[in-house]
Design a protein around this motif. Structure first.
Motif, short mmCIF file in Angstrom:
data_model
loop_
_atom_site.label_atom_id
_atom_site.label_comp_id
_atom_site.label_asym_id
_atom_site.label_seq_id
_atom_site.Cartn_x
_atom_site.Cartn_y
_atom_site.Cartn_z
N VAL A 9 0.85 -1.19 0.00
CA VAL A 9 0.00 0.00 0.00
C VAL A 9 0.89 1.25 0.00
O VAL A 9 1.78 1.39 0.83
CB VAL A 9 -0.94 0.03 1.23
N LYS A 10 0.63 2.13 -0.93
CA LYS A 10 1.39 3.39 -1.02
C LYS A 10 0.78 4.44 -0.09
O LYS A 10 -0.44 4.48 0.09
CB LYS A 10 1.36 3.91 -2.47
N ASN A 11 1.63 5.27 0.47
CA ASN A 11 1.17 6.32 1.39
C ASN A 11 0.10 7.21 0.76
O ASN A 11 -0.86 7.60 1.43
CB ASN A 11 2.34 7.18 1.85
N GLU A 12 0.26 7.52 -0.53
CA GLU A 12 -0.70 8.41 -1.17
C GLU A 12 -2.07 7.76 -1.40
O GLU A 12 -3.01 8.44 -1.81
CB GLU A 12 -0.13 8.98 -2.49
N HIS A 13 -2.20 6.47 -1.12
CA HIS A 13 -3.48 5.79 -1.27
C HIS A 13 -4.26 5.70 0.05
O HIS A 13 -5.34 5.11 0.09
CB HIS A 13 -3.27 4.38 -1.84
N GLN A 17 -9.10 8.41 7.11
CA GLN A 17 -9.42 7.42 8.15
C GLN A 17 -8.24 6.48 8.43
O GLN A 17 -8.36 5.53 9.18
CB GLN A 17 -10.64 6.58 7.72
N GLU A 18 -7.11 6.73 7.72
CA GLU A 18 -5.89 5.92 7.85
C GLU A 18 -6.05 4.51 7.29
O GLU A 18 -5.40 3.57 7.76
CB GLU A 18 -5.38 5.90 9.30
N ILE A 19 -6.94 4.36 6.29
CA ILE A 19 -7.08 3.11 5.56
C ILE A 19 -6.97 3.42 4.07
O ILE A 19 -7.06 4.58 3.66
CB ILE A 19 -8.43 2.41 5.87
N MET A 20 -6.75 2.36 3.28
CA MET A 20 -6.62 2.59 1.84
C MET A 20 -7.98 2.99 1.26
O MET A 20 -9.00 2.34 1.51
CB MET A 20 -6.09 1.35 1.12
N ASP A 21 -7.98 4.06 0.50
CA ASP A 21 -9.19 4.56 -0.16
C ASP A 21 -9.73 3.48 -1.08
O ASP A 21 -8.98 2.82 -1.81
CB ASP A 21 -8.83 5.82 -0.96
N GLY A 22 -11.03 3.28 -1.07
CA GLY A 22 -11.68 2.24 -1.87
C GLY A 22 -11.42 2.34 -3.36
O GLY A 22 -11.52 1.36 -4.08
N LEU A 23 -11.08 3.51 -3.83
CA LEU A 23 -10.80 3.72 -5.24
C LEU A 23 -9.62 2.88 -5.73
O LEU A 23 -9.58 2.46 -6.88
CB LEU A 23 -10.51 5.21 -5.48
N SER A 67 -10.31 -3.59 5.41
CA SER A 67 -9.50 -2.48 4.89
C SER A 67 -8.00 -2.74 5.03
O SER A 67 -7.56 -3.29 6.03
CB SER A 67 -9.84 -1.19 5.65
N LEU A 68 -7.28 -2.31 4.02
CA LEU A 68 -5.82 -2.31 4.08
C LEU A 68 -5.37 -1.02 4.71
O LEU A 68 -6.07 0.00 4.65
CB LEU A 68 -5.23 -2.45 2.68
N LYS A 69 -4.16 -1.05 5.28
CA LYS A 69 -3.60 0.13 5.95
C LYS A 69 -2.23 0.47 5.35
O LYS A 69 -1.63 -0.33 4.63
CB LYS A 69 -3.49 -0.13 7.45
N ARG A 70 -1.75 1.62 5.71
CA ARG A 70 -0.46 2.13 5.24
C ARG A 70 0.64 1.06 5.41
O ARG A 70 0.79 0.47 6.47
CB ARG A 70 -0.08 3.36 6.05
#
Length: 139
Positions: A9-13, A17-23, A67-70
């Motif tokens: 997971v990339k930081n910019e994603h 909420q500190e989770i990966m954006d669904g997009l 959800s995935l995280k940073r």
């Protein structure tokens, strides 16, 4: 045959909420699916487009389970299925897996169309590669 690639997971994603954006989940699935199509089906999008053949998506459904995280390192799987009705469609069942848990699952459906317009079809080179693929039983 299940095909798998690993990503981080990339930081910019990461969203507020500190989770990966669904997009971004479908993007990672696309990266894996495109590698599968290129490496296993020997269909190179750039070369085929220059030759007048476009491979396009016609449908997809996606379920977000966790959800995935940073910084999470995760796997994306891709398995190809033929169409139950024999239509010129490719179905790709895909999952995003982290710590042996399914985070997201999806089915992407695609086909090929002539760049000049016309009916969907699958090139003979692709048909030869998918002849032993299982049939997608679900819709």
């Amino acid at each position: 045959m299940e095909y798998t690639k690993t990503y981080t997971v990339k930081n910019e994603h990461i969203d507020v909420q500190e989770i990966m954006d669904g997009l971004y989940y479908p993007f990672y699935m696309e990266y894996c699916r495109h590698d599968y199509i290129r490496e296993v089906l020997s269909f190179d999008f750039e070369i085929e487009a220059k030759n007048g053949v476009y491979m396009v998506l016609s449908n997809y459904s996606i379920s977000f389970l966790r959800s995935l995280k940073r910084g999470d390192e995760f796997s994306v799987t891709c398995t190809l299925y033929k169409d139950k009705a024999g239509l010129p469609k490719l179905h790709f069942k895909q999952s995003i897996i982290f710590n042996n848990k399914v985070m997201t699952k999806a089915v992407f459906t695609g086909t090929c169309v002539p760049a000049t317009g016309g009916r969907p079809y699958l090139p003979t080179s692709v048909l030869d590669k998918i002849k032993d693929a299982p049939v997608l039983e679900e819709n």
